[in-house]
Design a protein around this motif. Sequence first.
Motif, PDB file in Angstrom:
ATOM      1  N   GLY A 179     -40.957 -21.681  20.428  1.00 15.20           N
ATOM      2  CA  GLY A 179     -42.183 -21.412  19.690  1.00 15.20           C
ATOM      3  C   GLY A 179     -42.818 -22.697  19.215  1.00 15.20           C
ATOM      4  O   GLY A 179     -42.286 -23.789  19.410  1.00 15.20           O
ATOM      5  N   CYS A 224     -37.657 -21.672  15.215  1.00  9.93           N
ATOM      6  CA  CYS A 224     -38.840 -21.297  15.996  1.00  9.93           C
ATOM      7  C   CYS A 224     -39.117 -22.350  17.060  1.00  9.93           C
ATOM      8  O   CYS A 224     -39.278 -22.021  18.242  1.00  9.93           O
ATOM      9  N   ASP A 262     -45.305 -17.651  18.990  1.00 13.78           N
ATOM     10  CA  ASP A 262     -44.111 -17.397  19.782  1.00 13.78           C
ATOM     11  C   ASP A 262     -44.307 -18.027  21.166  1.00 13.78           C
ATOM     12  O   ASP A 262     -45.376 -18.592  21.448  1.00 13.78           O
TER      13      ASP A 262
END
Length: 126
Positions: free
Chosen positions: A94, A89, A113
Amino acid sequence: MSFSPDNSVVWMEIPVRDIDRGIAFYAKVFDYDLARDDSGPNPMAIFPVAAPDKGISGHIYPGEPPAPGTGPTIHLRVPDTLEATAERCEATGGTVVSDPIAIPAGRFQYAQDPDGNSIGLFEPRG
């Protein structure tokens, strides 16, 4: 009288500013096979589900996300471990915004995100 459906959630939509960047983010972080679909009035990419007649799914689409911290949180199951998914992520643009949180069903972490949408990274127990 109260209504108790099999699934109270039937569909989810996540707005992203750039559909191709959104596809790349969710594909990389969750190991999803997301393909852009331009057959409708707006492009979208549908989240996979193993049993479409029983599972809950949704899609990403071009749109304006809510201000960070103001929209709903969609929790998505991780393909491996919570730690590995959190690393992907952050490596893909993110932001992980919490430490892991243990609950009876497993563990999760809050993240955002690249567009600031709130997502939960969920690892089921066992």
